[in-house]
Design an enzyme around this catalytic site. Structure first.
Site, PDB file in Angstrom:
ATOM      1  CD  GLU A 190       7.295 -11.123  -7.823  1.00  0.00           C
ATOM      2  OE1 GLU A 190       7.943 -12.226  -7.714  1.00  0.00           O
ATOM      3  OE2 GLU A 190       7.276 -10.081  -7.264  1.00  0.00           O
TER       4      GLU A 190
ATOM      5  CG  HIS B  97      11.630  -8.245  -6.711  1.00  0.00           C
ATOM      6  ND1 HIS B  97      11.217  -9.130  -5.884  1.00  0.00           N
ATOM      7  CD2 HIS B  97      12.979  -7.984  -6.036  1.00  0.00           C
ATOM      8  CE1 HIS B  97      11.874  -9.147  -4.713  1.00  0.00           C
ATOM      9  NE2 HIS B  97      12.784  -8.439  -4.701  1.00  0.00           N
TER      10      HIS B  97
ATOM     11  CG  HIS C 230      12.622 -13.053   0.101  1.00  0.00           C
ATOM     12  ND1 HIS C 230      13.529 -13.597  -0.221  1.00  0.00           N
ATOM     13  CD2 HIS C 230      12.100 -12.227  -0.912  1.00  0.00           C
ATOM     14  CE1 HIS C 230      13.768 -13.110  -1.456  1.00  0.00           C
ATOM     15  NE2 HIS C 230      12.845 -12.376  -1.944  1.00  0.00           N
TER      16      HIS C 230
ATOM     17  CG  HIS D  60       8.219  -2.033  14.449  1.00  0.00           C
ATOM     18  ND1 HIS D  60       9.512  -2.617  14.491  1.00  0.00           N
ATOM     19  CD2 HIS D  60       8.091  -1.146  13.580  1.00  0.00           C
ATOM     20  CE1 HIS D  60      10.201  -2.193  13.488  1.00  0.00           C
ATOM     21  NE2 HIS D  60       9.242  -1.125  12.963  1.00  0.00           N
TER      22      HIS D  60
ATOM     23  CG  HIS E 221      10.217   3.177   8.111  1.00  0.00           C
ATOM     24  ND1 HIS E 221      11.053   3.936   9.120  1.00  0.00           N
ATOM     25  CD2 HIS E 221       9.659   2.055   9.044  1.00  0.00           C
ATOM     26  CE1 HIS E 221      10.773   3.250  10.426  1.00  0.00           C
ATOM     27  NE2 HIS E 221      10.247   2.269  10.286  1.00  0.00           N
TER      28      HIS E 221
END
Length: 352
Positions: A76, A79, A141, A256, A314
Site C-alpha cells: 500500500e 502505491h 479512483h 460486464h 486484463h
C-alpha cells in the site's frame, strides 16, 4: 537551440514520461487490490501514523484493532509513494509551462485541468482507505487514474504539435474535424465498460460467473440487478472481499459481459464506417485487435479463476484500449489535407 526551445522539449518529454508513469501507477494500484492490500495501512497519508511502515509493536499501539501485516502495508505504501511522485511530475509540468501560458496554441488550460484531476485523484485515494474500500470510491479512483493518463497523453500530443509549430494551414488556423455521433457512441461504450470493470473488481465479482459462454451453467442465471447496481450502499462497513450476495455479484459480472458485447459491436461499426480513410485504418485496426485480445484475456480470467498475473494483464488491456481510442480520436480530428478534401467519398463520411 534557444532556451525556450530547450524548455519546450523538456515539457514534451516530461508529458510522455507522465503517460508511462501513470500506467505504472494504475497497475501498481490494481496489484494492491488484487493482493488485498487496499487496507494494508488503516490511515492516510501515513501508515499507522508514520511515513514508513513501522514495526508490529508501534502499529499495535496506533491501531489495536488492525494488526500489522507487513507485506500488505508495504504494498500500500509503495502505491502511495509512486502516486505522490506522479503528483510532483504534474506540478513540475505546470511550473515549467507557466512562462509559456500566454503563447498562442500553448495548452495551458489542459495543464491546469491535469493538476486539478491529480489533486482529486489524491483525495479519492484517501477516501478509498477512510471509507474502507467503498465500491463507489474504488471505481471512481480507477476511472480517475485512467483520466490522468488520458490527460497526460492529450497534453503530450498538444505539446508536440505546439513545438512543431504546426498550428496553421495556409496561414489560417487549421480546422479540427468535430466528433460524429458514432465516435461519441464508441467512447461512451468504452467508458461504460471501464466503469463496469471497476464495479466488478470493487465488488469482488470477477468469478461470480463460472464458465464461458454460459454463466454458472446457464445462459441467464439467477441475478439481483437492483442490489448489484445499488449505488447508495451504506458507507461504513469494511468492503474488503465485498458485501454483496451471490446473485447480486452475478448480475454485476453478467452486466460486464453484456457491456463487452456492446463495446465490440460499437468498435466494429466504427471501423467499418471509416475503414476507407487510410490514415485512420491503422488505429481502427489496432482498436479492434486490442478489443479482441482484451476479450480473450477476460475469458481466460474466468476459466482460470482469476490468477493475479492474468488479472493484471486484463487491466493493462483496458489501459491499452483507452490509449488506442485517444490516438484514433486524435487522428480523426487532425486537419484534412487538400487532396483528401477533394475526395467526394471523404466528404460524405466526414459529415456522417
Amino acid at each position: 537551440m534557444t532556451k525556450p526551445e530547450s524548455g519546450l522539449r523538456l515539457l514534451v518529454t516530461l508529458s510522455l514520461v507522465g503517460v508511462v508513469f501513470t500506467i505504472g501507477v494504475i497497475l501498481v494500484g490494481v496489484w494492491t487490490r488484487l493482493v488485498d492490500a487496499g487496507l494494508g495501512c488503516p490511515d492516510w497519508p501515513g501508515c499507522y501514523g508514520r511515513l514508513v511502515v513501522p514495526d508490529a509493536e508501534r502499529a499495535l499501539v496506533h491501531s489495536p484493532d488492525m494488526p500489522l501485516e507487513s507485506f500488505k502495508a508495504w504494498v500500500e505504501m509503495i502505491h502511495r509513494y509512486v502516486a505522490s511522485t506522479l503528483g510532483l511530475l504534474v506540478i513540475a509540468l505546470v511550473l515549467l509551462g507557466f512562462r509559456l501560458r500566454r503563447r498562442a496554441g500553448y495548452p495551458w488550460g489542459l495543464s491546469l485541468a491535469l493538476l486539478v484531476v491529480i489533486l482529486l485523484q489524491g483525495a479519492f485515494g484517501a477516501f478509498t482507505v477512510t471509507l474502507k474500500l467503498w465500491p463507489q470510491v474504488v471505481t471512481l479512483h480507477l476511472l480517475g487514474g485512467l483520466s490522468v493518463m488520458l490527460l497526460f497523453l492529450w497534453l503530450h500530443l498538444r505539446l508536440r504539435r505546439f513545438a512543431s509549430g504546426d498550428l496553421t494551414l495556409g496561414g489560417v488556423p487549421a480546422p479540427r474535424r468535430p466528433l460524429t455521433p458514432l465516435w461519441g457512441l464508441a467512447m461512451v461504450l468504452l467508458l461504460l465498460q471501464l466503469a463496469l470493470g471497476g464495479w466488478v473488481s470493487s465488488n469482488y465479482a470477477g468469478i461470480a460467473c463460472q464458465g464461458f459462454p454460459t454463466c454458472n451453467g446457464q445462459w441467464w442465471p439467477d441475478t439481483d440487478w437492483s442490489e448489484g447496481f445499488h449505488l447508495t450502499q451504506t458507507v461504513g462497513p469494511n468492503y474488503l472481499h465485498g458485501q454483496l450476495h451471490a446473485d447480486a455479484r452475478t448480475a454485476i459480472h453478467l452486466g460486464h459481459r453484456l457491456g463487452g458485447v456492446a463495446l465490440g459491436l460499437g468498435l466494429l461499426l466504427l471501423a467499418w464506417r471509416h475503414w476507407h480513410e487510410r490514415r485512420l485504418r491503422p488505429w481502427l485496426g489496432a482498436l479492434v485487435g486490442g478489443y479482441a485480445v482484451q476479450l480473450g484475456l477476460g475469458i481466460a480470467n474466468v476459466l482460470l479463476w482469476l490468477p493475479l498475473w492474468l488479472a493484471l494483464l486484463h487491466t493493462a488491456g483496458a489501459v491499452a484500449l483507452v490509449v488506442l481510442m485517444a490516438l484514433a480520436v486524435w487522428a480523426w480530428r487532425e486537419p484534412v489535407g487538400q487532396d483528401e478534401r477533394q475526395q467526394p467519398a471523404e466528404k460524405e463520411w466526414a459529415h456522417a
